[in-house]
Motif scaffolding. Structure first.
Motif, mmCIF file in Angstrom:
data_model
loop_
_atom_site.group_PDB
_atom_site.id
_atom_site.type_symbol
_atom_site.label_atom_id
_atom_site.label_comp_id
_atom_site.label_asym_id
_atom_site.label_seq_id
_atom_site.Cartn_x
_atom_site.Cartn_y
_atom_site.Cartn_z
ATOM 1 N N VAL A 1 14.177 -4.241 -13.234
ATOM 2 C CA VAL A 1 12.898 -4.709 -13.772
ATOM 3 C C VAL A 1 12.297 -5.716 -12.808
ATOM 4 O O VAL A 1 12.954 -6.675 -12.405
ATOM 5 N N ILE A 2 11.044 -5.488 -12.452
ATOM 6 C CA ILE A 2 10.312 -6.414 -11.584
ATOM 7 C C ILE A 2 9.127 -6.925 -12.383
ATOM 8 O O ILE A 2 8.303 -6.140 -12.856
ATOM 9 N N LYS A 3 9.078 -8.249 -12.548
ATOM 10 C CA LYS A 3 8.056 -8.864 -13.394
ATOM 11 C C LYS A 3 6.887 -9.369 -12.570
ATOM 12 O O LYS A 3 7.034 -9.693 -11.395
ATOM 13 N N GLU B 1 0.197 0.799 -3.304
ATOM 14 C CA GLU B 1 1.129 -0.299 -3.058
ATOM 15 C C GLU B 1 0.936 -1.428 -4.064
ATOM 16 O O GLU B 1 -0.185 -1.723 -4.469
ATOM 17 N N ILE B 2 2.062 -2.057 -4.445
ATOM 18 C CA ILE B 2 2.025 -3.241 -5.304
ATOM 19 C C ILE B 2 2.868 -4.327 -4.659
ATOM 20 O O ILE B 2 3.883 -4.051 -4.039
ATOM 21 N N VAL C 1 6.920 -5.320 -1.017
ATOM 22 C CA VAL C 1 5.826 -4.415 -1.364
ATOM 23 C C VAL C 1 6.447 -3.068 -1.706
ATOM 24 O O VAL C 1 7.198 -2.501 -0.917
ATOM 25 N N LEU C 2 6.147 -2.582 -2.898
ATOM 26 C CA LEU C 2 6.689 -1.296 -3.341
ATOM 27 C C LEU C 2 5.576 -0.274 -3.470
ATOM 28 O O LEU C 2 4.428 -0.612 -3.760
ATOM 29 N N ARG C 3 5.935 0.973 -3.290
ATOM 30 C CA ARG C 3 4.994 2.068 -3.514
ATOM 31 C C ARG C 3 4.968 2.357 -5.013
ATOM 32 O O ARG C 3 6.006 2.385 -5.674
ATOM 33 N N ALA C 4 3.790 2.567 -5.538
ATOM 34 C CA ALA C 4 3.615 2.777 -6.977
ATOM 35 C C ALA C 4 4.312 4.048 -7.457
ATOM 36 O O ALA C 4 4.675 4.144 -8.622
ATOM 37 N N GLU C 5 4.549 4.996 -6.587
ATOM 38 C CA GLU C 5 5.183 6.249 -6.978
ATOM 39 C C GLU C 5 6.674 6.070 -7.328
ATOM 40 O O GLU C 5 7.270 6.960 -7.910
#
Length: 101
Positions: A68-70, A80-81, A92-96
């Protein structure tokens, strides 16, 4: 119409439109919709869960499936988020690879 109304020429439609309407159209065009792996709309401050193990480049660490990332932040890129996770700066993570929690 009063003499104080401001109008702007909209090149896309070829019409004169009120300035407030033109500003609203520009804001809508600038906003980016970021969707997770199942199509849920993401927003700043949402919590997400990883859907698979992800190796984090440069950190020597792996985010396990179900992590879980809050409090995410949108970057302006629809894929990207920006996230914070313990021990990893500038994540930075990809939304997929995430779904809304």
């Amino acid at each position: 119409m009063s003499d104080t109304d401001e109008y702007v020429y909209d090149e896309a439609s070829g019409e004169w439109v009120p300035a407030a309407e033109a500003a609203a159209r520009a804001a809508a065009a600038d906003s980016v919709e970021v969707r997770d792996s199942v199509g849920n709309l993401l927003a700043d401050g949402d919590s997400v869960i990883t859907i698979k193990d992800l190796k984090v480049k440069g950190a020597g660490q792996t985010l396990r499936k179900g992590t879980v990332i809050k409090s995410i932040r949108l970057t302006g890129d629809p894929q990207e988020i920006d996230c914070r996770y313990e021990g990893i700066k500038g994540l930075v993570l990809r939304a997929e690879f995430v779904r809304k929690h």
